[in-house]
Design an enzyme around this catalytic site. Structure first.
Site, PDB file in Angstrom:
ATOM      1  N   HIS A 156       0.721  -1.312   0.181  1.00  0.00           N
ATOM      2  CA  HIS A 156       0.024  -0.052   0.041  1.00  0.00           C
ATOM      3  C   HIS A 156       0.871   1.244  -0.035  1.00  0.00           C
ATOM      4  CE1 HIS A 156      -3.384  -2.414   0.835  1.00  0.00           C
ATOM      5  NE2 HIS A 156      -2.878  -3.062   1.857  1.00  0.00           N
ATOM      6  N   SER A 277      14.635  20.243 -17.077  1.00  0.00           N
ATOM      7  CA  SER A 277      13.556  21.146 -17.160  1.00  0.00           C
ATOM      8  C   SER A 277      14.039  22.326 -18.029  1.00  0.00           C
ATOM      9  CB  SER A 277      12.936  21.636 -15.891  1.00  0.00           C
ATOM     10  OG  SER A 277      11.956  22.708 -16.091  1.00  0.00           O
ATOM     11  N   LYS A 283      16.389  20.663 -12.100  1.00  0.00           N
ATOM     12  CA  LYS A 283      15.419  19.390 -12.338  1.00  0.00           C
ATOM     13  C   LYS A 283      16.578  18.129 -13.171  1.00  0.00           C
ATOM     14  CE  LYS A 283      11.835  18.637 -11.478  1.00  0.00           C
ATOM     15  NZ  LYS A 283      10.567  18.988 -12.237  1.00  0.00           N
ATOM     16  N   GLU A 290       9.499   7.119 -17.362  1.00  0.00           N
ATOM     17  CA  GLU A 290       8.019   7.844 -17.422  1.00  0.00           C
ATOM     18  C   GLU A 290       7.506   7.409 -18.824  1.00  0.00           C
ATOM     19  OE1 GLU A 290       8.335  11.888 -16.586  1.00  0.00           O
ATOM     20  OE2 GLU A 290       8.485  11.658 -14.478  1.00  0.00           O
TER      21      GLU A 290
END
Length: 621
Positions: A156, A277, A283, A290
């Site tokens: 979880h 970024s 970043k 992804e």
């Protein structure tokens, strides 16, 4: 050129032609269509539809066309023909005249496209199996490298129990094992030849379909013509295999995205699989992972679309089935690219063992061990579970871990707890206690890693100069047996780039070379496996490796001279004739111990280079 115009008084409407034509995507099967046509020409000669001279001219024309399409495959897409079969036939007629019109005798586009598609799918499945094996090896290597690193295990998305980082690696190894097994099983059903089934009722010519299947490297011929031309189970299976495997890759990606986050900080991805970024200079985004996660839906969509297309089709062929290709042509390269990218991420990852250990020690992950301790003291587990829950509340209120509570605090909740509780709550003790098969104890994880390496059996790769001694021993052994020609060690050094080898547990156990003549013809030579090696499949892997290498080198044809034609026919080689080989090939026969009593046969393989699988990320990391 349409192959069906005689029935119609006018041509198709332009809009319908654009709607109907499949060449803009099925051009990817150009090489498979030509290879199937070469095999069909041979079958027609055997039943006297073609003379030997006609057969030779057709094959020469097809080989010439094969070379042309390999030079610029993408140009075919805009040629304007209805489909790849129309394109190949039209180009063949340009080369050999009306003789080219005889090739379609006894054959339908229905069995032709089914054959082409299976050939393409077989080739693609083999590439994917190699990629999966490479990713599995990367996970095992990482598991060995990080053996002993502790990671918090989650349920979880909450810290549950400590596990070894290697245990996490081997969990994904298990998923890939199943992906590999599914694909291998699907490949066995793909490898059935529909050619000779005609439009739906079979061919009227007495074609030896089993021989035809063998010539194309299929395991057998299809058994029912209605089923053969309308079966697309193999497409569904491939898309199912791809979907399940992409689901696994997506889960791997999600874990690594979380582990790489600033909140966790468990791992750091290499720069080569991340991006920055345009606004925020600090970043470092996990874009590769992804994209794996994102592309999963793309593959799922292709699977769902194929199922919907087939769900209510009557026998036999229907034009709906033209929709079988675009989804697979997109899904397979996507799957392959994601496997390669996952491997790049795994190979380049840096694990922060201090942070993973600190996280594993937090969150009261040793609560289950405390419950088991109480069970050993005679307290029923359900009661012990409740007691530990109370102790967790005490620890939370004190801002401590369970192992930091004092003995008096333990006894205030349960007086059977003594000093012997503290060793039980240590992190290493929590790991060591999971001794059952499949658990996270170091003993069991090491067992899993060892089994994975053992079951990997062998790997195949290009040779290096470090392999010369081992190659020389193999070649000299088989030369003494009269199976191979002897070769000087100096020759092996100079031609090491021609060789491939197999390894079992880090030891070279097989070799083969791909020799290219100045005519552009190539020959597989010096194929041999250590007779004491009990690992099967090495010869097959070496030949497939050299065929793939030949495709990358833009070779059109590979030959062998062999006394085991059955072995090579299963790999897609077809019977040839020594008379068609250059003199430079045959002069080597003077060195052979059996030159006066030769029982070798000539065979050749027409290479179909992968056109659509061009996304290759293996060298990203």
């Amino acid at each position: 050129m349409a192959l069906w115009g005689g029935r119609f008084s006018s041509g198709p409407d332009h809009a319908f032609k654009q709607f109907n034509d499949s060449l803009p995507f099925d051009y990817q099967m150009a090489e498979e269509d030509i290879i199937g046509s070469v095999a069909w020409a041979g079958a027609l000669q055997q039943v006297d539809v073609l003379t030997a001279d006609e057969h030779q001219k057709l094959v020469a024309g097809l080989n010439e066309l094969l070379h042309e399409v390999q030079q610029n495959p993408n140009a075919i897409a805009t040629a304007g023909d209805e489909d790849i079969h129309s394109y190949v036939e039209a180009k063949l007629i340009e080369k050999v005249g009306d003789l080219g019109k005889k090739l379609h005798t006894g054959r339908s586009r229905n069995d032709q496209v089914a054959t082409d598609f299976r050939l393409w799918s077989r080739k693609t499945a083999k590439q994917l199996l190699a990629a999966i094996a490479s990713l599995k090896n990367a996970l095992v290597t990482l598991a060995e490298k990080e053996f002993g690193t502790v990671l918090p295990g989650y349920t979880h998305l909450q810290r549950a129990q400590p596990v070894l980082f290697s245990h996490w690696c081997m969990a994904y190894f298990e998923m890939l094992e199943r992906d590999e097994a599914r694909l291998e099983s699907a490949l066995s059903r793909i490898n059935v030849c529909p050619l000779g089934s005609g439009a739906l009722a079979g061919t009227a010519y007495t074609i030896d379909r089993e021989q035809l299947a063998a010539n194309l490297g299929f395991d057998r011929a299809s058994r029912n013509s209605l089923d053969a031309v309308s079966d697309r189970d193999f497409v569904v299976e491939l898309l199912s295999c791809a979907s399940i495997s992409m689901m696994h890759l997506s889960r791997l990606a999600e874990d690594m995205i979380f582990y790489n986050s600033g909140e966790a900080g468990f791992i750091e991805l290499t720069d080569s699989v991340t991006s920055g970024s345009s606004l925020m200079p600090q970043k470092k985004n996990p874009d590769a992972l992804e994209l794996i996660r994102g592309k999963t839906g793309r593959v799922f969509g292709a699977f769902s679309a194929m199922m919907m297309t087939l769900k209510a089709l009557p026998l036999a062929y229907n034009k709906d089935m033209q929709e079988d290709k675009e989804g697979l042509f997109d899904a397979m390269p996507t799957w392959l690219a994601c496997i390669h990218m996952a491997e790049a991420c795994i190979k380049g990852v840096k694990v922060n063992a201090d942070k993973t250990k600190a996280a594993a020690q937090g969150g009261h992950a040793n609560a289950t061990e405390l419950a088991d301790y109480l069970v050993a003291k005679g307290i029923p587990f359900r009661e012990g579970h409740h007691i530990v829950g109370e102790l967790v509340q005490v620890a939370i209120s004190e801002g401590k871990n369970l192992e930091d509570l004092s003995l008096s605090q333990f006894k205030a909740v349960c007086d059977v707890i003594n000093d012997d509780v503290y060793p039980v709550l240590e992190l290493q003790a929590c790991l060591d206690a999971r001794l059952a098969l499949g658990g996270t104890s170091p003993t069991q994880v090491q067992f899993a890693i060892s089994n994975a390496k053992k079951n990997a059996e062998f790997s195949v790769r290009d040779a290096t100069l470090n392999d010369v001694e081992a190659i020389a021993e193999l070649i000299q052994y088989w030369a003494r047996e009269g199976e191979n020609l002897p070769r000087a060690k100096s020759d092996m050094i100079h031609s090491i780039n021609e060789f491939a080898v197999t390894e079992v547990n880090g030891k070279v156990t097989g070799c083969a070379s791909l020799y290219i003549y100045d005519t552009g013809l190539a020959e597989i030579r010096s194929l041999g496996v250590n007779p004491e090696s009990n690992v099967k499949g090495q010869g097959r892997a070496l030949v497939n490796h050299l065929i793939e290498k030949g495709g990358k080198l833009a070779l059109g044809r590979i030959i062998v001279l062999t006394r085991v034609p059955g072995f090579f026919s299963k790999l897609g080689f077809a019977d040839s004739h020594k008379s068609q080989l250059p003199e430079k090939v045959m002069k080597d026969c003077e060195l052979c111990l059996r030159k006066d009593n030769c029982d070798e046969v000539a065979m050749d393989y027409l290479i179909a280079r992968p056109n659509s699988l061009r996304i290759d990320c293996r060298n990203v990391a």
